[in-house]
Design a protein around this motif. Structure first.
Motif, PDB file in Angstrom:
ATOM      1  N   CYS A 225      30.970  48.609 -18.078  1.00  0.00           N
ATOM      2  CA  CYS A 225      33.023  48.472 -18.247  1.00  0.00           C
ATOM      3  C   CYS A 225      32.911  48.196 -17.012  1.00  0.00           C
ATOM      4  CB  CYS A 225      33.089  50.019 -18.462  1.00  0.00           C
ATOM      5  SG  CYS A 225      34.900  49.491 -18.352  1.00  0.00           S
ATOM      6  N   VAL A 226      33.812  46.663 -16.726  1.00  0.00           N
ATOM      7  CA  VAL A 226      34.572  46.117 -16.105  1.00  0.00           C
ATOM      8  C   VAL A 226      35.995  45.846 -16.378  1.00  0.00           C
ATOM      9  CG1 VAL A 226      31.862  44.830 -15.392  1.00  0.00           C
ATOM     10  CG2 VAL A 226      34.034  43.384 -16.892  1.00  0.00           C
ATOM     11  N   HIS A 227      36.551  45.790 -14.521  1.00  0.00           N
ATOM     12  CA  HIS A 227      37.866  45.519 -14.976  1.00  0.00           C
ATOM     13  C   HIS A 227      37.840  43.987 -14.530  1.00  0.00           C
ATOM     14  CE1 HIS A 227      36.994  49.997 -15.041  1.00  0.00           C
ATOM     15  NE2 HIS A 227      37.884  50.047 -15.560  1.00  0.00           N
ATOM     16  N   GLY A 228      39.334  43.876 -15.460  1.00  0.00           N
ATOM     17  CA  GLY A 228      39.734  42.210 -14.550  1.00  0.00           C
ATOM     18  C   GLY A 228      41.506  42.455 -14.536  1.00  0.00           C
ATOM     19  N   ASP A 229      42.029  43.266 -13.891  1.00  0.00           N
ATOM     20  CA  ASP A 229      43.331  42.991 -13.812  1.00  0.00           C
ATOM     21  C   ASP A 229      44.053  42.566 -12.362  1.00  0.00           C
ATOM     22  OD1 ASP A 229      42.406  44.793 -11.960  1.00  0.00           O
ATOM     23  OD2 ASP A 229      43.104  46.793 -12.276  1.00  0.00           O
ATOM     24  N   ASN A 230      43.030  41.682 -12.041  1.00  0.00           N
ATOM     25  CA  ASN A 230      43.745  40.668 -10.570  1.00  0.00           C
ATOM     26  C   ASN A 230      42.594  40.041 -10.487  1.00  0.00           C
ATOM     27  OD1 ASN A 230      41.688  41.636  -8.886  1.00  0.00           O
ATOM     28  ND2 ASN A 230      42.872  44.150  -8.817  1.00  0.00           N
ATOM     29  N   ALA A 231      42.801  39.160  -9.647  1.00  0.00           N
ATOM     30  CA  ALA A 231      42.159  37.754  -9.045  1.00  0.00           C
ATOM     31  C   ALA A 231      40.391  38.419  -8.814  1.00  0.00           C
ATOM     32  CB  ALA A 231      42.877  36.506  -8.649  1.00  0.00           C
ATOM     33  N   GLU A 232      40.818  38.376  -7.845  1.00  0.00           N
ATOM     34  CA  GLU A 232      39.904  39.453  -7.086  1.00  0.00           C
ATOM     35  C   GLU A 232      38.510  40.154  -8.059  1.00  0.00           C
ATOM     36  OE1 GLU A 232      37.892  42.515  -3.884  1.00  0.00           O
ATOM     37  OE2 GLU A 232      40.069  41.651  -3.593  1.00  0.00           O
ATOM     38  N   SER A 233      39.009  40.997  -8.814  1.00  0.00           N
ATOM     39  CA  SER A 233      38.737  41.549  -9.960  1.00  0.00           C
ATOM     40  C   SER A 233      38.011  40.777 -11.178  1.00  0.00           C
ATOM     41  CB  SER A 233      39.100  42.636 -10.480  1.00  0.00           C
ATOM     42  OG  SER A 233      39.880  42.214 -11.593  1.00  0.00           O
ATOM     43  N   VAL A 234      38.168  39.365 -11.972  1.00  0.00           N
ATOM     44  CA  VAL A 234      38.430  38.430 -12.231  1.00  0.00           C
ATOM     45  C   VAL A 234      37.233  38.039 -11.607  1.00  0.00           C
ATOM     46  CG1 VAL A 234      38.468  36.260 -13.138  1.00  0.00           C
ATOM     47  CG2 VAL A 234      40.380  37.962 -13.386  1.00  0.00           C
ATOM     48  N   ALA A 235      36.902  37.642 -10.443  1.00  0.00           N
ATOM     49  CA  ALA A 235      35.632  37.042  -9.832  1.00  0.00           C
ATOM     50  C   ALA A 235      34.634  37.970  -9.948  1.00  0.00           C
ATOM     51  CB  ALA A 235      36.071  36.289  -8.093  1.00  0.00           C
ATOM     52  N   VAL A 236      34.906  39.029  -9.276  1.00  0.00           N
ATOM     53  CA  VAL A 236      33.410  39.812  -9.463  1.00  0.00           C
ATOM     54  C   VAL A 236      32.889  40.023 -10.547  1.00  0.00           C
ATOM     55  CG1 VAL A 236      32.949  42.512  -9.570  1.00  0.00           C
ATOM     56  CG2 VAL A 236      34.343  41.219  -7.940  1.00  0.00           C
ATOM     57  N   VAL A 237      33.508  40.267 -11.938  1.00  0.00           N
ATOM     58  CA  VAL A 237      32.986  39.817 -13.310  1.00  0.00           C
ATOM     59  C   VAL A 237      32.767  38.430 -13.997  1.00  0.00           C
ATOM     60  CG1 VAL A 237      34.023  39.568 -15.857  1.00  0.00           C
ATOM     61  CG2 VAL A 237      34.803  41.262 -14.428  1.00  0.00           C
ATOM     62  N   ARG A 238      33.262  37.723 -13.494  1.00  0.00           N
ATOM     63  CA  ARG A 238      32.264  36.547 -13.315  1.00  0.00           C
ATOM     64  C   ARG A 238      30.789  36.345 -12.975  1.00  0.00           C
ATOM     65  NH1 ARG A 238      36.957  33.549 -11.583  1.00  0.00           N
ATOM     66  NH2 ARG A 238      37.971  33.025 -13.265  1.00  0.00           N
TER      67      ARG A 238
END
Length: 250
Positions: A225-238
């Motif tokens: 499970c990953v999270h994408g609720d802000n720009a920083e977390s989206v970068a982490v998902v990538r």
């Protein structure tokens, strides 16, 4: 090393209120857990999120909750087994109806928040959740928390003939039994990108994590499970997606 599937909670906006960066995250995940209206979302948000998942070839999962919009589904509620079954059938059916109208289907279920935690700690709640999944579609897999010992959960699921998908979290701390450390405790949610990436790769390689008490913890997971609720977390998902893909090719 087989690649862990990445799943992410999606469709958690409501009306004019927006949460999450679903369009940015969707291209990098395998499974979208779409809120069904009880802790977040509404029919329009559900439809748009389902369409986004279908556009990117992402599996759609129902993400039902206790009826707790104000608390975002993170507050436990005292519900009977029948109430839990009813609320789950209502939510799964609503999302699946929207998906079918757009050419898709709900392909698994992952309860949200307090319902997820209660399910993993209270056998009666887990039984009610399993019963609801079986009633809706005996082929509907249920996402559960990967723990140190999964035997009790496996045994209960076997009574219903249901498939389980074992889940681990990239950004959460664990106690010695494999339960998530409560969010109100210090260190429960990892903030360091390096630590989140490290934990993701440890899980993918099937190596032990370090539990909150310092002990060694083995978790056999199918999905992360990953999270994408802000720009920083989206970068982490990538970064997680790229790292897992690279590791799976070795």
């Amino acid at each position: 090393m087989r690649k862990l599937l990445l799943n992410c909670d999606m469709g958690e906006s409501f009306g004019a209120w927006r949460m999450g960066l679903d369009e940015e995250v969707m291209p990098h995940i395998d499974c979208a857990n779409i809120a069904c209206g009880y802790h977040a979302s509404d029919p329009g948000i559900m439809r748009r999120t389902a369409l986004l998942a279908l556009e990117h070839g992402v599996r759609i999962g129902a993400h039902p909750s206790y009826p707790d919009l104000m608390g975002f589904g993170r507050r436990s509620m005292k519900c009977s087994a029948q109430e839990i079954r009813d609320m789950l059938l209502y939510q799964i059916g609503a999302l699946d109806g929207i998906c079918r109208a757009e050419g898709g289907r709900v392909s698994y279920m992952k309860p949200h928040g307090a319902l997820y935690n209660d399910m993993m700690q209270q056998p009666d709640v887990l039984r009610a959740v399993l019963q609801a999944a079986s009633d809706y579609d005996p082929a509907l897999p249920l996402v559960v928390l990967a723990q140190q010992d999964n035997s009790a959960v496996r045994s209960l699921a076997a009574e219903f003939g249901l498939e389980l998908i074992f889940e681990a979290f990239a950004d959460r701390a664990y106690d010695a039994s494999g339960q998530l450390v409560p969010r109100d405790q210090s260190g429960a949610v990892h903030q360091s990108t390096a630590l989140i990436l490290q934990q993701s790769l440890i899980l993918a390689r099937g190596e032990p994590l370090r539990a909150s008490d310092g002990s060694s913890l083995m978790l056999a997971a199918d999905t992360l499970c990953v999270h994408g609720d802000n720009a920083e977390s989206v970068a982490v998902v990538r970064q997680i997606a790229a790292a897992l893909d690279a590791a799976s090719r070795i």
